[in-house]
Design an enzyme around this catalytic site. Sequence first.
Site, PDB file in Angstrom:
ATOM      1  N   GLN A  15       0.823  -1.213   0.000  1.00  0.00           N
ATOM      2  CA  GLN A  15       0.000   0.000   0.000  1.00  0.00           C
ATOM      3  C   GLN A  15       0.851   1.254   0.000  1.00  0.00           C
ATOM      4  OE1 GLN A  15      -3.407   0.271  -0.370  1.00  0.00           O
ATOM      5  NE2 GLN A  15      -3.159  -1.900  -0.849  1.00  0.00           N
ATOM      6  N   HIS A  64     -50.958  24.594   3.126  1.00  0.00           N
ATOM      7  CA  HIS A  64     -50.807  23.154   2.922  1.00  0.00           C
ATOM      8  C   HIS A  64     -52.115  22.433   3.264  1.00  0.00           C
ATOM      9  CE1 HIS A  64     -46.565  23.955   2.506  1.00  0.00           C
ATOM     10  NE2 HIS A  64     -46.263  22.659   2.410  1.00  0.00           N
TER      11      HIS A  64
END
Length: 421
Positions: free
Chosen positions: A252, A412
């Site tokens: 890595q 609403h």
Amino acid sequence: MRSVRDVGRFAAGVWGGPPARPVERAVSSIVGGVRRGGDEALLRYEARFGAARPAALRVTPSQVRAARSRVTRSELAAVRAAASRLRKAEASTMSLLRARTLQIGGATVRREFAALRSVGCYVPGGAARYPSSAIMSIVPARVAGVPRIAVASPPGPDGEIDALTLVAADMCGATEIYRMGGAQAIAALAHGTPTVRPVDKIVGPGGPYVTAAKLAVSPTVAIDMAAGPTELGIVADSGADADHAALDLVSQAEHSPEARCFLATDSARLARRVAQRAAEAASATPRSGIVCKSLSRNAFVAVCPSLASALSLADLLAPEHVQVMTRSPARDAARIRSAGMVLLGDTPSAASDYALGSNHILPTSRGARSRGPLSALDFVRLRVTARAPRSALRSAMPHIAALSAAEGLPAHANAVRGRLH
């Protein structure tokens, strides 16, 4: 590798953090330049920052065929195998995303998944070659059903994309391939130019400038993650093979001097052996300069009071890869909730980078706390439709009225109430 007592303080300086301000400023200038200047600005930045200014941005089908003649049979076989294994894994993921139609309180709600219309896959390159990254980003998009997959990869000194990367992109299903890299490529995919149409999402790994550019354009276009340098954490007990652990750390670390690695163990003897073997392997590898810088700057060994605390440390740091090299790896790995990928027993992370059917485009910089590897899930969106007859609206009306009143939004409730008379 250094031995660290105050792991938290050391990791805070190495693990994570936003792009440096000078990088952000440079990227902002590049993104703005491409947005205003189009192809000409894009080519100008390629000449300034890349290995060479390409003769043309878009790769033609005849150029893909020419590249194929420069690729060996063994390389083609490797690409096919890696793509096939990943395709199988991604198809399994897609099989879980079944459409559902629900009846809820008299209303009908349908939930289904739809592929994104277009994506841009960034494949690093230039001085290096990463055909595996082409596989990892394009295959999930193709399996998800994305109709337009635009690939961007920086050209090398000859002005061309690496032949195997080009062939891999074509084999995996790219519909467009462009010779462009760095922040300027991300800007082109996000905002478009006369040659490059903008996309709906950008995925793929890259260096600091690519990462900063993805963050800079994220208000305009979706991105997968702000991936940084590669990371590997190894949690090991006294029974782990020190040589294998050392080789994995070196594998890595050879990605770049910024790669981040650590070993957490409850065995001081193992810690000493791994550090010694890693130093020996680092000196012997062809990329020793890169590996030695990475290990000396960013790697550490932590001897923990118990295996449980070593596992907790790995979970806290949430690295890209975690290898659990213990006598009971499956049981011990259950303690790790935050990691891009967990590898059990003597399974090396290097194998997962290529041919296990897993994806190596993974979250870094502690991003694994909130997401996993790149997958077909990154290339679909949830689509919801709803239908409510008058009876369902009447049933829900008391709750709608109460919530709309609580939020101070009376229109609403009126919009629903008007349908009930």
